[in-house]
Design an enzyme around this catalytic site. Structure first.
Site, PDB file in Angstrom:
ATOM      1  N   HIS A 346      11.688 -85.990  74.091  1.00 48.60           N
ATOM      2  CA  HIS A 346      13.016 -86.236  73.526  1.00 48.60           C
ATOM      3  C   HIS A 346      14.052 -86.562  74.605  1.00 48.60           C
ATOM      4  CE1 HIS A 346      12.341 -84.895  69.312  1.00 48.60           C
ATOM      5  NE2 HIS A 346      11.447 -84.092  69.860  1.00 48.60           N
ATOM      6  N   LYS A 532      27.783 -84.474  66.062  1.00 45.68           N
ATOM      7  CA  LYS A 532      26.631 -84.298  66.945  1.00 45.68           C
ATOM      8  C   LYS A 532      27.021 -83.318  68.056  1.00 45.68           C
ATOM      9  CE  LYS A 532      26.459 -88.774  67.277  1.00 45.68           C
ATOM     10  NZ  LYS A 532      25.043 -89.019  66.982  1.00 45.68           N
ATOM     11  N   ARG A 533      26.051 -82.913  68.835  1.00 49.44           N
ATOM     12  CA  ARG A 533      26.313 -82.032  69.962  1.00 49.44           C
ATOM     13  C   ARG A 533      27.358 -82.668  70.887  1.00 49.44           C
ATOM     14  NH1 ARG A 533      22.903 -81.685  74.391  1.00 49.44           N
ATOM     15  NH2 ARG A 533      21.599 -83.205  73.318  1.00 49.44           N
ATOM     16  N   LYS A 538      27.189 -88.734  74.839  1.00 50.18           N
ATOM     17  CA  LYS A 538      27.399 -89.096  73.431  1.00 50.18           C
ATOM     18  C   LYS A 538      28.801 -89.686  73.220  1.00 50.18           C
ATOM     19  CE  LYS A 538      24.098 -85.648  71.752  1.00 50.18           C
ATOM     20  NZ  LYS A 538      23.094 -86.462  71.041  1.00 50.18           N
ATOM     21  N   THR A 640      19.534 -88.797  64.650  1.00 49.02           N
ATOM     22  CA  THR A 640      19.130 -88.736  63.239  1.00 49.02           C
ATOM     23  C   THR A 640      20.346 -88.681  62.332  1.00 49.02           C
ATOM     24  OG1 THR A 640      18.812 -86.348  63.484  1.00 49.02           O
ATOM     25  CG2 THR A 640      16.839 -87.731  63.555  1.00 49.02           C
ATOM     26  N   LYS A 644      20.974 -90.248  58.354  1.00 49.45           N
ATOM     27  CA  LYS A 644      21.532 -89.496  57.222  1.00 49.45           C
ATOM     28  C   LYS A 644      22.791 -90.187  56.703  1.00 49.45           C
ATOM     29  CE  LYS A 644      19.991 -85.397  59.661  1.00 49.45           C
ATOM     30  NZ  LYS A 644      20.426 -84.404  60.648  1.00 49.45           N
TER      31      LYS A 644
END
Length: 805
Positions: A346, A532-533, A538, A640, A644
């Site tokens: 990952h 998200k984290r 990110k 992911t 969604k």
């Protein structure tokens, strides 16, 4: 079971449990009654599934993961059992409300984000595909911390999700095993001259399993998720006379991801990794021996899959048991281990790959250390004649006093997969290129997926009803059938209904925000979501820079004709990740400033939900209009949340990173907003070292203005963190190229503004996203894992989905 039968059984169960009328019960009591009733209903199938696997000697996969993030399980179990409508109607006739009763269930935060949620989606899909597969992890007493914002700062509080018990789990004391730590090991010859390990002065921990049923969708299959809890072995309580000594045992399964900023925290993390790896392998070995088969058949009956490197100690532990306890030779044990274990990577970032100091493993796991040393020695000895010293030593497991877990996972397994096509390409060509040269046939791609049952059917009943009405119900068992929706892309009635579904979901979220946060948001605004984290790569910070740019523009042009926009964040930062916590503080202060500025006519609102988790995701995702997937290209393994959000009709605004590349390929360039550099362009910039963020700051007026807001007092209460963030972007050359992608990002948002004004055009784009979401179902992902890696097939009567075209 019909509605009347359910009502009768529910009332009887409540009175048996509490000895008073159900109407007087608390939400928690009403939930527990329903939970135990449902559990009793699937218990026979749980037992039957297990017996059938053993009787048929079915091949089974055991999925090892440090994290499982299942979310609440009541509605999921009801849906998969075909009882959701029956129970909802029955409770309504009893004067109760299923949604309210469901709030009595705690959301177990046994994961940090995508990794744990993926594992939970996979558990659902494995059972729903009719495959013999089970999860193996840790029963943390406290999940990921409970996030609170105090003066805009993240504060971490313990999240004791077990304080009222867990209705779904079953404690299996008779299945407990012993896990050994520390001490020392000698190799002593037995009467036949064979060297056997002898353990001295070990710390013995009892691993007690708690099993939770994984109910398949409408197929009678009920698999198992086994989470291990650390306890003092029976009869050895005298060895732990003090609270401090007893705490050493309790701590092993107390917290998800203990603080690893010090030696003690890292040692505890290593204990956790070995604890559940060893317990799981021991449990599997015990099961295999019930089949009374020769050890050579082990890989034909057992697959062990490790989700990232946290469970890599499965490899030396399986070797240990096969050699030390079952008497196999090294060669026999190694062949079995490699054929049994498979590994999902990952991590793209080389520096983020897991490593452990040699001394730490030697001290805590002396026998495991001996086996790792021997695996490494044999690897080097075998590969040098084939590949030369340079390449071989670059793939060594032990290097510079560190044990490299990814290297051990690759060498000790038969399959290594990435989780998106771009990610796998990067692994093969960059991050793990040396291993790809050595083991090209081991590498493969398995793009992640999400379960549409939770993320559409449960989270978005309005959309589910619309889909059932417009395209029928086949999509529930074969998600690729969503493609039929494309035929209605220009149907004004369908587009109008889709708009109404979205608006109702937005109203529901707006109600939550008003009640919980005291912020009024307009459901007709664009709901722009990044969940998200919190991590620098990110690029939540890029999102903030856009918000400041937009805010500044509106201040100067108060009569501008742009749609209202609500920016919605959900994110936790690791407790020791100082920079990420500074970004959280910045977002909260920007939110305070904007939300209280009446002069901008509510054209922008910023909502940062506290303690983001699965339950909040189920509220936010159906309400989203824009899905922010803005990581620097080449940094996100898959993502992911993108899947969604897409399945719920949000339009993706993204870089070409992770699985977003594949979303773009499926949905088409007209139905997605792409901006920024590609991975190849990022790599070129890295290699040329020609990037100078200060030059952009000094020459781009728009960037200059936004960055100055961080340091000129424009944003209250951010003097220190504003300077630190400014320095990260200008002084320290903007590691994740936010400023390079800034203009392109702004332009993508302008295109979205224009499109949103045309409701039919926007709704068509939303419809096309939903119609193309089917390939990102976890059911198909698991189908590929089973077929290509685990070499498993479901029994004919349990096949959930149609084969892909």
């Amino acid at each position: 079971m019909d509605v009347n039968q359910f009502k009768e059984r529910y009332v009887k169960k409540f009175e048996e449990m509490y000895a008073f009328d159900y109407k007087e019960g608390s939400i928690r009591e009403q939930f527990l009654t329903l939970g135990y009733l449902i559990k009793n209903m699937y218990a026979p199938e749980w037992r039957q599934t297990s017996d059938t696997y053993l009787e048929n000697k079915s091949k089974q996969v055991f999925y090892f993961s440090m994290e499982f993030l299942p979310g609440t399980m009541l509605k999921s179990n009801l849906l998969n059992l075909g009882l959701l409508d029956t129970v909802s109607d029955g409770l309504k006739e009893l004067g109760l409300n299923l949604d309210e009763v469901a709030t009595g269930e705690m959301d177990p935060a046994l994961g940090n984000g995508g990794l744990g949620r993926l594992a939970a989606c996979f558990m659902d899909s494995i059972a729903s595909n009719g495959l013999a597969g089970h999860g193996n992890g840790i029963r943390y007493q406290y999940g990921l911390f409970k996030q609170k914002f105090i003066d805009g700062n993240q504060i971490e509080l313990p999240e004791n999700w077990l304080r009222n018990g867990n209705v779904w789990e079953v404690r299996r004391e008779n299945k407990a095993v012993t896990v050994r730590f520390g001490g020392h090991v000698t190799l002593d010859e037995d009467e036949n001259g064979v060297k056997r390990p002898e353990y001295h002065n070990t710390m013995n921990i009892l691993a007690v399993p708690y099993d939770t049923a994984q109910v398949g969708y409408d197929n009678g299959v009920v698999n198992n998720l086994r989470l291990w809890s650390a306890e003092i072995p029976y009869g050895e309580e005298y060895l732990y006379p003090t609270d401090e000594a007893r705490d050493q045992v309790k701590q092993i399964t107390e917290y998800l991801y203990p603080d690893d900023s010090n030696y003690e925290g890292r040692m505890l993390r290593l204990k956790q990794e070995y604890f559940f790896s060893s317990a799981g392998v021991q449990s599997i070995i015990r099961y295999y021996k019930k089949m009374d088969l020769d050890w050579s058949f082990f890989p034909d009956k057992i697959a062990m899959h490790i989700n990232d490197t946290h469970p890599t100690l499965v490899i030396p532990e399986l070797m240990r048991i096969l050699m030390d306890e079952e008497g196999l030779s090294w060669e026999q044990a190694w062949e079995i281990t490699k054929k049994t274990v498979s590994y999902t990577n990952h991590t793209i970032l080389q520096e983020a790959l897991e490593r452990w100091p040699v001394d730490m493993i030697a001290q805590l796991l002396p026998r495991i250390y001996q086996i790792i040393v021997e695996i490494n020695r044999r690897h080097i000895e075998k590969k040098i004649p084939l590949y030369g010293e340079d390449l071989t030593y670059r793939t060594a497991i032990i290097d510079h006093g560190q044990i490299q877990m990814a290297n051990l996972a690759i060498i000790g397994s038969h399959s290594i997969n990435g989780v998106a096509k771009l990610h796998t390409d990067i692994l093969m060509n960059q991050t793990l290129h040396d291993f790809y040269l050595m083991y090209p046939n081991k590498f493969n791609n398995k793009t992640n997926g999400v379960t549409m049952r939770r993320w559409v059917q449960i989270s978005n009943p309005g959309l589910t009803a619309l889909l059932d009405d417009v395209i029928g119900t086949k999509w529930k068992k074969a998600p690729n059938e969503l493609v039929v929706l494309k035929a209605f892309a220009n149907d004004k009635d369908v587009l109008k209904r889709l708009d109404e579904v979205k608006l109702n979901n937005k109203k529901k979220f707006a109600k939550y925000v008003q009640e919980e946060m005291g912020i009024t948001i307009d459901p007709t605004a664009i709901f722009d979501v990044q969940i998200k984290r919190l991590h620098a790569y990110k690029r939540q910070l890029l999102n903030v820079l856009h918000i400041l740019d937009r805010y500044s523009f509106i201040k100067e042009n108060p009569n501008t004709d742009i749609p209202k926009r609500v920016f919605i964040f959900g994110a936790k930062a690791a407790p020791s990740y100082h920079y990420a916590k500074q970004i959280i503080k910045l977002i909260n202060e920007v939110a305070n400033m904007i939300n209280n500025d009446d002069s901008i006519n509510d054209l922008i609102k910023v909502v940062f939900v506290e303690n983001y988790g699965v339950s909040l995701a189920e509220l936010i995702i159906p309400a989203a209009d824009i899905s922010e997937q803005i990581s620097l290209a080449g940094k996100e393994a898959s993502g992911t949340s993108n899947m969604k959000l897409m399945a719920n009709g949000a339009l993706t605004l993204a870089t070409m990173d992770g699985a977003t590349v594949e979303i773009h390929d499926y949905v088409g360039k007209d139905y997605i907003y792409i901006f920024g550099m590609t991975n190849d362009e990022v790599q070129t910039l890295n290699e040329n070292r020609t990037y100078h963020s200060r030059h952009l700051y000094e020459t781009n007026p728009r960037i200059n203005k936004v960055l100055n807001m961080l340091v000129d007092g424009s944003i209250p209460n951010t003097e220190e963190i504003g300077q630190d963030i400014f320095d990260s972007l200008v002084k320290y050359n903007d590691e994740y190229y936010l400023l390079q992608d800034f203009d392109s990002y702004i332009e993508a948002h302008k295109r979205a503004d224009t499109d949103f004004k045309d409701r039919m055009k926007w709704n068509k784009k939303a419809l096309m996203n939903i119609a193309n979401a089917g390939p990102f179902s976890a059911d198909y992902t698991i189908h590929r894992y089973a077929d290509e890696i685990w070499k498993m097939k479901p029994s004919e009567e349990n096949i959930l989905l149609q084969p892909e075209a």
